[in-house]
Every structure is written in C-alpha cells, then in structure tokens.
Design a protein around this motif. Structure first.
Motif, mmCIF file in Angstrom:
data_model
loop_
_atom_site.group_PDB
_atom_site.id
_atom_site.type_symbol
_atom_site.label_atom_id
_atom_site.label_comp_id
_atom_site.label_asym_id
_atom_site.label_seq_id
_atom_site.Cartn_x
_atom_site.Cartn_y
_atom_site.Cartn_z
ATOM 1 N N HIS A 289 57.451 75.687 101.902
ATOM 2 C CA HIS A 289 57.248 74.283 102.049
ATOM 3 C C HIS A 289 56.830 73.606 100.635
ATOM 4 N N ARG A 290 55.899 74.295 100.123
ATOM 5 C CA ARG A 290 55.245 73.654 98.999
ATOM 6 C C ARG A 290 56.312 73.829 97.741
ATOM 7 N N ILE A 291 57.348 74.747 97.727
ATOM 8 C CA ILE A 291 58.080 74.872 96.400
ATOM 9 C C ILE A 291 59.167 73.990 96.688
ATOM 10 N N ILE A 292 59.431 73.550 97.872
ATOM 11 C CA ILE A 292 60.465 72.760 98.134
ATOM 12 C C ILE A 292 60.043 71.194 97.693
ATOM 13 N N SER A 293 58.715 71.297 98.107
ATOM 14 C CA SER A 293 58.260 69.952 97.870
ATOM 15 C C SER A 293 58.178 69.830 96.383
ATOM 16 N N LEU A 294 57.720 70.753 95.454
ATOM 17 C CA LEU A 294 57.646 70.646 94.185
ATOM 18 C C LEU A 294 59.108 70.251 93.421
ATOM 19 N N VAL A 295 60.097 71.164 93.966
ATOM 20 C CA VAL A 295 61.611 70.888 93.518
ATOM 21 C C VAL A 295 62.096 69.308 93.956
ATOM 22 N N GLU A 296 61.842 68.933 95.132
ATOM 23 C CA GLU A 296 62.231 67.729 95.821
ATOM 24 C C GLU A 296 61.579 66.644 94.859
ATOM 25 N N LYS A 297 60.227 66.653 94.644
ATOM 26 C CA LYS A 297 59.701 65.624 93.867
ATOM 27 C C LYS A 297 59.915 65.445 92.563
ATOM 28 N N TRP A 298 60.299 66.703 91.732
ATOM 29 C CA TRP A 298 60.758 66.712 90.344
ATOM 30 C C TRP A 298 62.101 66.294 90.515
ATOM 31 N N ASN A 299 63.194 66.736 91.244
ATOM 32 C CA ASN A 299 64.650 66.191 91.128
ATOM 33 C C ASN A 299 64.371 64.491 91.564
ATOM 34 N N HIS A 300 63.498 64.115 92.249
ATOM 35 C CA HIS A 300 63.492 62.595 92.487
ATOM 36 C C HIS A 300 63.031 62.001 91.330
ATOM 37 N N SER A 301 62.040 62.598 90.639
ATOM 38 C CA SER A 301 61.658 61.813 89.386
ATOM 39 C C SER A 301 62.728 61.603 88.312
ATOM 40 N N GLU A 302 63.505 62.645 88.279
ATOM 41 C CA GLU A 302 64.470 62.649 87.219
ATOM 42 C C GLU A 302 65.647 61.944 87.599
ATOM 43 N N GLY A 303 65.572 61.560 88.939
ATOM 44 C CA GLY A 303 67.009 60.770 89.292
ATOM 45 C C GLY A 303 68.057 61.582 89.503
ATOM 46 N N THR A 304 68.092 62.827 89.193
ATOM 47 C CA THR A 304 68.998 63.691 89.601
ATOM 48 C C THR A 304 68.867 65.179 89.522
ATOM 49 N N PRO A 305 69.416 65.678 90.363
ATOM 50 C CA PRO A 305 68.959 67.356 90.613
ATOM 51 C C PRO A 305 68.819 68.192 89.444
ATOM 52 N N GLN A 306 67.774 68.672 89.222
ATOM 53 C CA GLN A 306 67.370 69.682 88.177
ATOM 54 C C GLN A 306 67.700 70.962 88.659
ATOM 55 N N VAL A 307 67.316 71.289 89.742
ATOM 56 C CA VAL A 307 67.221 72.479 90.407
ATOM 57 C C VAL A 307 67.515 72.359 91.723
ATOM 58 N N ALA A 308 68.513 73.371 92.403
ATOM 59 C CA ALA A 308 68.641 73.614 93.834
ATOM 60 C C ALA A 308 67.975 74.575 94.533
ATOM 61 N N TYR A 309 67.542 74.667 95.602
ATOM 62 C CA TYR A 309 66.817 75.506 96.429
ATOM 63 C C TYR A 309 67.559 76.224 97.523
ATOM 64 N N THR A 310 67.318 77.373 97.824
ATOM 65 C CA THR A 310 67.891 78.002 99.184
ATOM 66 C C THR A 310 66.918 78.968 99.632
ATOM 67 N N PHE A 311 66.987 79.156 100.763
ATOM 68 C CA PHE A 311 65.833 80.188 101.556
ATOM 69 C C PHE A 311 66.815 80.983 102.471
ATOM 70 N N ASP A 312 66.735 82.430 102.611
ATOM 71 C CA ASP A 312 67.652 83.078 103.433
ATOM 72 C C ASP A 312 66.771 83.618 104.825
ATOM 73 N N ALA A 313 66.866 84.339 105.355
ATOM 74 C CA ALA A 313 66.106 84.716 106.684
ATOM 75 C C ALA A 313 64.634 85.188 106.259
ATOM 76 N N GLY A 314 63.751 84.330 105.497
ATOM 77 C CA GLY A 314 62.525 85.121 105.068
ATOM 78 C C GLY A 314 61.932 83.790 104.117
ATOM 79 N N PRO A 315 60.778 83.874 103.643
ATOM 80 C CA PRO A 315 60.124 82.716 103.050
ATOM 81 C C PRO A 315 60.466 82.819 101.591
ATOM 82 N N ASN A 316 61.005 83.556 100.933
ATOM 83 C CA ASN A 316 61.317 83.632 99.435
ATOM 84 C C ASN A 316 62.256 82.386 99.084
ATOM 85 N N ALA A 317 62.089 81.753 97.968
ATOM 86 C CA ALA A 317 62.817 80.556 97.434
ATOM 87 C C ALA A 317 63.784 81.174 96.375
#
Lengths: 420, 420
Positions: A289-317
């Motif tokens: 969740h913290r890693i998602i939050s980090l990426v979402e806030k960065w993407n939001h602050s830049e106005g356009t996505p810098q990074v995508a995240y995806t998680f499979d059947a485990g906690p690894n980002a």
C-alpha cells in the motif's frame, strides 16, 4: 528402436522468461484444461535476470520419468506435468542424429523416459511467477528434444495446461492470452502483440516485499473467487474486454499514460476481486500500500503517470517506468523510504545494477543523503526492512535453446542432475 | 415576540447513538441532498458507551448561530449544518413556557439564533461514525427545542442531509436506510426493522486499531469511487438489493449464520470497491487483515459462524458475536494476539468491562497465560501495540431527550458552553 544399445543420452536445454500481467488473469472457466474467464496481457521480462533453465534428457536406459527442481527431486505425477508430457509426446516426430547413432521413430517416444532438471535464477518463493517460467520452459524444451514442429501458439496452449500464465511466457515482449471459446481449449492460446524491441524505453523495478504471512496459492485463490465473488464475473465479462482493447492500442502507440492507467486499475481490480472472495484473500500488505501511495502521489504531482504499478498473487510491487530516467528517479524515492538494512547496496539492487549510477547512488552514503520526495506529505518516516531487495530489469525475449552444452543441467554420462 | 426582554435562554439536550452498517452505504447519486446509490442496513450501538450529546440553546440575546464540538468552537457555515438548520426551522412550531414567560411563534424561529454544544463520549478521530451520532443528535435536539412534530422518518431525512449515515442513528436496534427514488430525496429515509430488544443476545467488540496513515475521508472517498470504480454501480444495482432482502430475513429470524455471512461479505465488498477506485483507497491495514483472518479461521474451524466482522472507513474492526459466551471466547483470542502494552487491563477494554470476568481475565497475568487459539496455524507471533484498545458494547436505543438539566452542555445563564 534403432538406438538399441541403450547407452546414449540425448539432451536439450532451454531457457524461458517469466512474465508479469498488466491485464490480469484471475479465474478459470475449466479447472482441468486451465481455461480462463477473460483475456489477459503481459510483458515478458529479461531472462538474463529472471528465467527458468531446463534440461531434458532422454535415454533408453531411463526406467521412468523423473524431475528435479533447483536440485531437489520433485514428483512428476501431478496432472499438470502429465498433461504437458502427454501433449508433447503426442506431437513428437522422428529424430535422427547420425553422428551419435541415434534414430528415434515417432512412435518410440511413447516408450522413452525423460529426466528433467530445472533451475530458476531467482527465489522460487519470491512470488515472481516462477511457475510461468518453469512450465513454459518444460514444454518448450520437451518440444525441442522431441522434434515437435507445431507453432508457438500450439505450444502455448500446451504450456497453459501446466500453469495458466505459462502460456504467455512462450513469447517475448508484449503477449496476449486469448481466452478462446472452445470447450476443448484448443483456441485458448497466447499471441505476441509486439516483440521486446517495439517499446524498449520501459524499465521495470521490482520491490521484493518482506512478508510473514503465508499466502493463498493462486490456484486455490482463483477457485475460491470464481465460486464466491459476486464481482468476478462482472469484471471478466464487462470490464476486462474493453480494457484489453485499450491496452492493445496503448501498446501499439507507445501511449504510456493509457498503459499506466490501465495497468494500475487492473491490478487494483484483481485485488478487489480477491477481497470480494469468501473468505477474503489479501495479497498486498501495508508495504504494498505504501508503494502504491508513493507512485500515485508522484504521478499526481507530475500531472501525468511516470510509473505504473502491478501486483500479482503476493505483496511484491512490479513498477514499470516510462524510461530509464524515470526509473532512476523512482529508485531514489524508493530507497529513501526503504533503505537497505545492511550497508551493501549491490546486494540490495540486483539485475541491471547500472541503474544505481543513473540514480547517482554510488554508495550507502548517497542513499542516506537522499532528500524526502517533496510530493509525499508524510513526515520523515522510513520503513527499513520492509523491502527485502529490488530488481531492475527490462523487457525480454521468449524461450531460447541453450546451445552451449556445458550449460546443461544434466550430466550427459550419468543422465542425472550435475552435482548430485 | 412575546419574550421581549431578551433575558431568557431556552435549552434542550439530547443524546444520540452511533451505528455500524452491516450492509454498507458507499456512493451518492446526489451529492447535495446526500442520496445513496443503494439501501443500507445498520445496527445501533448502546449510547451509554458510544454516543453524541448535544445541547441547543435559544435566546433573543444571541446575535448569531454558533456551535462548539467537544469544547472547541467550529464553523456552522458548512452546507450540511445549514441544510439541517434550514429544514428544522421550516418545520418549527409555536412554543410556550408560561412559567418562564417564553412564547415563541412559528415565524419567530427564523429570527432566533441558536447556540449548539456537542460532545462525543468517544474519540472523534477513532473512526467510529462520530458524524452519524453527531448529526443525528443535532437534528433531533433542534427538532425538540423548535417543537417539531414531524415523525422520525422525516427527521431521518433531515439528518441524512447532515451526514448520510446519521439518518440511521434516528432509531435504535436494526435500521434500514431506504435509498428512495425521488429526485427531491423526500423518500430517502430510515425505517426501523426491529428495536434493540428483538435480538438482544448479540455482543459487539470493537478493536480500535492503531494507524499511522492519514485516511481518506468517506465523503471524498465515495465521490472518487462513484467516479472511477467500474464495480461500484454493479454492486449497488445488482449485488446489494438481494443482500438487503436476505439481511432483513436474517434479522427477522435471528439467523446468525446468514447475518454473519452477509455482514462479512458486504464489508469485504465495500473495501473491494474502495480498492477498485482510482487512486485506490485502503482503509484496512495489516492489523485489520489479521483480525479478519483470526475470525475466519475460527468460524471455519467451528463449521458455523461464531462472529461477524465489519469495517467502516478506517482500520477498526467491529466484531459482532452471537452471544455473550462467544464474545468472551473472542476476547480471549483477541487478547492473545493483541495484548496491552501497559499492564492496565481496565483501560484496554472499555465499555461493558464485565465481559473480562466472563472471559476469565481478571488481571494482566491471565492475559499473559492465554493459550494460542488452536485453529490458528501461525506460530507464536503476537502484535502488541497494534490495537489501541477494545470496546465491548451491546445494541442500543435511538435518540433520547436528556431531562436532567444539570447534564446540559450549555450554561443557562451565559448561553455559552460550560467551562468556557
């Protein structure tokens, strides 16, 4: 059988990549044939850093089929291995090696036993789709040794019966697994959307997240979801089809904004369906969740996505950066919040370590001097120990034959795994 | 105005309970009127342990409307307070108190200003629906002082405009908020399904979970979900209606198995929709997940649900036990994994502390001696500090007038909050 003396051992070695879905596969409509409830799309990862290597040996002297995974013998009696073995044997062809005096007729393959040794160049338990790479490699290498001439689509359909997502590891680059319509599964195959050179700016950083929880296996998890989640069928029938079309367009046009938005939304929806399952399945934890939050806030602050995240059947980002520069910036933010517990940077970032230089991180002192990402409003809290290590990796190619016989995992004389 | 001297201060004090939804409200179809996208069902909690108390004072000497929450002045200018004030003033009636020489005509209420003091007997920030109790009490007490004669359904519709879930706090026991169909919201009201005596075996234990994360407010969270979650409308239109019918049946028949299954599934689906939102909303954390796992494993091992769980817009677990015996067993399991950091048991379990005796926990020594729950396969890991405290509570009644004037929060002479 022409090679009557029984002294020869025929071998082939293959290497197959792993893959990460950006439109997720979650739910089977047929458990035995492994037919999915929706199409999925994945990116294939560079096998130099994450892959399975498999040697298949055949000899008239082998009394039974045997298999070793990472040096330890495992049972081949499971339905999934047996399906793959049966399907490849069905398609086996005449093979002749005059020099070695080997001549195997199509019908001989039914009687010849195999020894299979497989090795993952990454921790099996890390939740990095080791079964996808492993089963793809199993099918690919068996196909090579048995002189199977079927196209990759058909091979993917066989790999699918070993492990669903393995069918996508039959190709490099961007791959779509078409769910198919037929009851026999013959049209549930993978196709390549674009090879790994098509969009080669993308750089992937994987955060291997420490977890104390025993995770639900994806096999039983998706069975529970199909049986109990009221949202799963709606996702499969209504949401995913349009996402697949949009994702194909995004990949074709190198449209990172759409690619990132679809990737993040689909990862979140897959985990939403897990949560909607009874009992609920939690693959992500507070670190995820913290890693998602980090990426979402960065993407939001830049106005356009810098990074995508995806998680499979485990906690690894799995974090997909638009380019190398963005990946380096991402790494700085990640290491600010998740510094290494010991001082050795080079074991904390594996894979393409040169990204450390791009990020200006030459030693642990550089990590300790990192400034807080300005877009994060959380004060100076850090989470040392919550990430085990990072992997930096690019997109990569599909399965390959390993021609160098010295890299075979099986000893050509004993027919057993080397070092046993 | 008859009471021309301007010296009198008229006061009324009310107390309103909070409530916890078992079929969740998440998503508005009208932001201004607070009209939901689906029906919801809640249980009302005993106001002795969780409630808001509000005193409304009226005096011709007050130059403006003012409000204090927990002793601190807050602005009344927000649209939600203003809606409630306007709607109650519209329905105000003639009031006369001959003894005090007060005679207020219906039309006078428009010109009379109010002072409002409100107090929650639990931490506002704990995420325990303080706004539901607070706004219900605001509307209820204003209605009392302004001699409003409208039925509770209409009062609930006014409270709804202050805070959606406040409409359900107008009744005790089991309450349904009917979403309604009309554009003006007049049919979006709460009704009582059964009062608190109907099923009085139920015992509730709330785990107030420590959280470092800043949470998304439910107002902005549900707005984001409506705008971005592909699953929300499907949930609202297709899943919830049948769940509401089943839940009404379960409550009517004291069918704990159905009640528990529906409660857990609907909590999980609400959080699934939060996760399906862009950016995703995480209200539950690892501690929430652990509590769910504990309950699920226990329920599974017993073959039938012993306890239901539900989580609102935060990490706190609301655990509904079938009866007092089950609640005592649950408490033993919870305290095994989440022992208090300091040795004072009586501040670690608030509300109905007598449950400690039922659980055989008379001192911290008894907690330390608790055996590991046999159904949990995880070895001896404990999570001291992850729960701030527990609350043990029963179902309770709806809003009441507090007749004892000594309990008023406003000084009858100054017209200001006591102690200011």
């Amino acid at each position: 059988m022409a090679a009557a003396e029984g002294q020869w051992v025929l071998m082939a070695t293959g290497r197959s990549p792993t893959n990460i879905a950006v439109i997720k596969y979650w739910g089977k409509r047929d458990e035995a044939l492994i037919l999915p409830v929706n199409d999925s799309i994945s990116v294939t990862l560079d096998p130099d850093h994450l892959s399975a290597t498999t040697t298949v040996a055949v000899s008239p002297s082998f009394p039974s089929d045997r298999m070793w995974l990472n040096g330890k013998e495992i049972s081949l009696s499971g339905g999934r291995f047996q399906s793959c073995l049966r399907e490849i044997r069905k398609r086996a062809r005449d093979f002749e090696d005059e020099k070695k005096g080997i001549n195997i007729k199509r019908e001989d393959w039914e009687k010849l036993h195999v020894h299979i040794a497989s090795y993952n160049n990454f921790p099996t338990a890390a939740g990095l789709a080791s079964s996808a790479a492993g089963l793809a490699c199993f099918v690919f290498t068996l196909g090579k040794i048995m002189n199977v001439k079927e196209d990759y689509g058909e091979l993917s359909s066989i790999a699918r019966q070993g492990s669903g997502s393995a069918c996508r590891s039959i190709y490099g680059g961007f791959v779509k697994w078409c769910m198919g319509k037929k009851d026999d599964g013959s049209d549930s195959i993978a196709v390549q959307l674009a090879d790994e050179t098509h969009w080669n700016d993308l750089v992937i950083i994987i955060a291997v997240v420490s977890s104390k929880q025993k995770e639900t296996s994806s096999t039983s998890g998706m069975r529970d979801s199909v049986e109990t989640s009221p949202l799963l069928q709606y996702r499969a029938q209504t949401v995913v089809p349009s996402r697949v079309l949009k994702m194909e367009e995004a990949i074709k046009n190198h449209d990172f904004e759409s690619f990132a938005k679809l990737t993040c939304a689909d990862s979140n929806q897959f985990h939403a369906v897990c949560l909607d399952t009874s009992p609920p399945i939690f693959y992500m934890n507070d670190t995820s969740h913290r890693i998602i939050s980090l990426v979402e806030k960065w993407n939001h602050s830049e106005g356009t996505p810098q990074v995508a995240y995806t998680f499979d059947a485990g906690p690894n980002a799995v974090l997909i950066a638009q380019n190398r520069k963005t990946a380096a910036l991402l790494l700085r933010k990640l290491l600010y919040y998740f510094p290494p517990e010991d001082k050795d940077l080079s074991s904390y970032l594996v894979g393409d370590k040169s990204i450390l230089g791009d990020a200006g991180l030459h030693s642990i002192k550089d990590v300790e001097a990192l400034p807080a990402p300005p877009e994060m409003k959380i004060p100076d809290q850090k989470f040392m120990g919550d990430v085990s290590y990072f992997i930096c990796i690019r997109l990569g190619a599909g399965p390959k034959v390993v021609a160098d016989e010295s890299q075979a995992l099986i000893d050509a004389v004993t027919g057993l795994p080397k070092g046993l």
